[in-house]
Design an enzyme around this catalytic site. Structure first.
Site, PDB file in Angstrom:
ATOM      1  N   VAL A  61      29.502  38.689  36.176  1.00 41.22           N
ATOM      2  CA  VAL A  61      30.571  39.534  36.985  1.00 41.22           C
ATOM      3  C   VAL A  61      31.649  38.667  37.309  1.00 41.22           C
ATOM      4  CG1 VAL A  61      31.039  41.125  39.004  1.00 41.22           C
ATOM      5  CG2 VAL A  61      28.939  41.246  37.648  1.00 41.22           C
ATOM      6  N   GLY A  64      33.997  38.371  34.634  1.00 38.98           N
ATOM      7  CA  GLY A  64      34.682  39.516  34.249  1.00 38.98           C
ATOM      8  C   GLY A  64      35.789  39.754  35.254  1.00 38.98           C
ATOM      9  N   GLU A  65      35.499  39.719  36.547  1.00 37.87           N
ATOM     10  CA  GLU A  65      36.590  39.775  37.359  1.00 37.87           C
ATOM     11  C   GLU A  65      37.728  38.890  37.332  1.00 37.87           C
ATOM     12  OE1 GLU A  65      37.295  41.035  42.117  1.00 37.87           O
ATOM     13  OE2 GLU A  65      35.085  40.625  41.380  1.00 37.87           O
ATOM     14  N   SER A  66      37.357  37.466  36.943  1.00 36.66           N
ATOM     15  CA  SER A  66      38.427  36.589  36.796  1.00 36.66           C
ATOM     16  C   SER A  66      39.601  37.032  35.738  1.00 36.66           C
ATOM     17  CB  SER A  66      37.867  35.260  36.578  1.00 36.66           C
ATOM     18  OG  SER A  66      37.049  34.849  37.660  1.00 36.66           O
ATOM     19  N   SER A  69      41.083  40.560  36.545  1.00 41.49           N
ATOM     20  CA  SER A  69      42.036  40.412  37.901  1.00 41.49           C
ATOM     21  C   SER A  69      43.397  39.676  37.180  1.00 41.49           C
ATOM     22  CB  SER A  69      41.532  39.717  39.015  1.00 41.49           C
ATOM     23  OG  SER A  69      40.526  40.560  39.706  1.00 41.49           O
TER      24      SER A  69
END
Length: 144
Positions: A61, A64-66, A69
């Site tokens: 996660v 994925g968020e890095s 975003s």
């Protein structure tokens, strides 16, 4: 999928100048491709595992968020900021060694919201996790 950015922007240089953030650096993430249409980063399994030796679900996660975003912020353009408002992940295969690679592609690139899908695969190209992130785009807050 329009953006306010010049078409010749070097996404990798933009990401390097902006920085990955302390958590991404601690986890060993490395961006290898960075455009509005496709962002790719790698992360080692070693050092990011659960006690039983599997890549931690939260590590997927974070990768994925890095990616999502940063991609949303590249799309947002100068003077604007993308912030995460929703993220979900489905883990389908464990990674136990080597590196994982996240490939981020846009599902929706709007003026006020973006949605990205990140497919994370192991060294053999097998999908291990699918992450979807939604970011809200707003004006950059004024400096104090």
């Amino acid at each position: 999928m329009a953006s306010d950015l010049p078409p010749d922007i070097d996404g990798l240089a933009w990401a390097a100048e902006r920085g990955l953030g302390a958590l991404a650096e601690k986890m060993g993430m490395r961006f290898t491709e960075f455009t509005i249409e496709r962002c790719v980063a790698t992360m080692p399994v070693e050092g990011n595992t659960q006690p039983v030796g599997l890549l931690h679900g939260g590590a997927y996660v974070v990768l994925g968020e890095s990616l999502g975003s940063m991609a949303a912020n590249l799309h947002a353009g100068p003077g604007r900021l993308a912030v995460g408002v929703d993220i979900n992940a489905t883990h389908t295969r464990p990674a136990t060694s080597g590196i994982v690679t996240g490939v981020c592609t846009p599902v929706h690139l709007g003026r006020s919201m973006t949605v990205h899908e990140i497919a994370v695969s192991d060294d053999q190209g097998r999908r291990c996790s699918t992450i979807r992130i939604t970011n809200m785009i707003k004006e950059m807050p004024a400096a104090n």
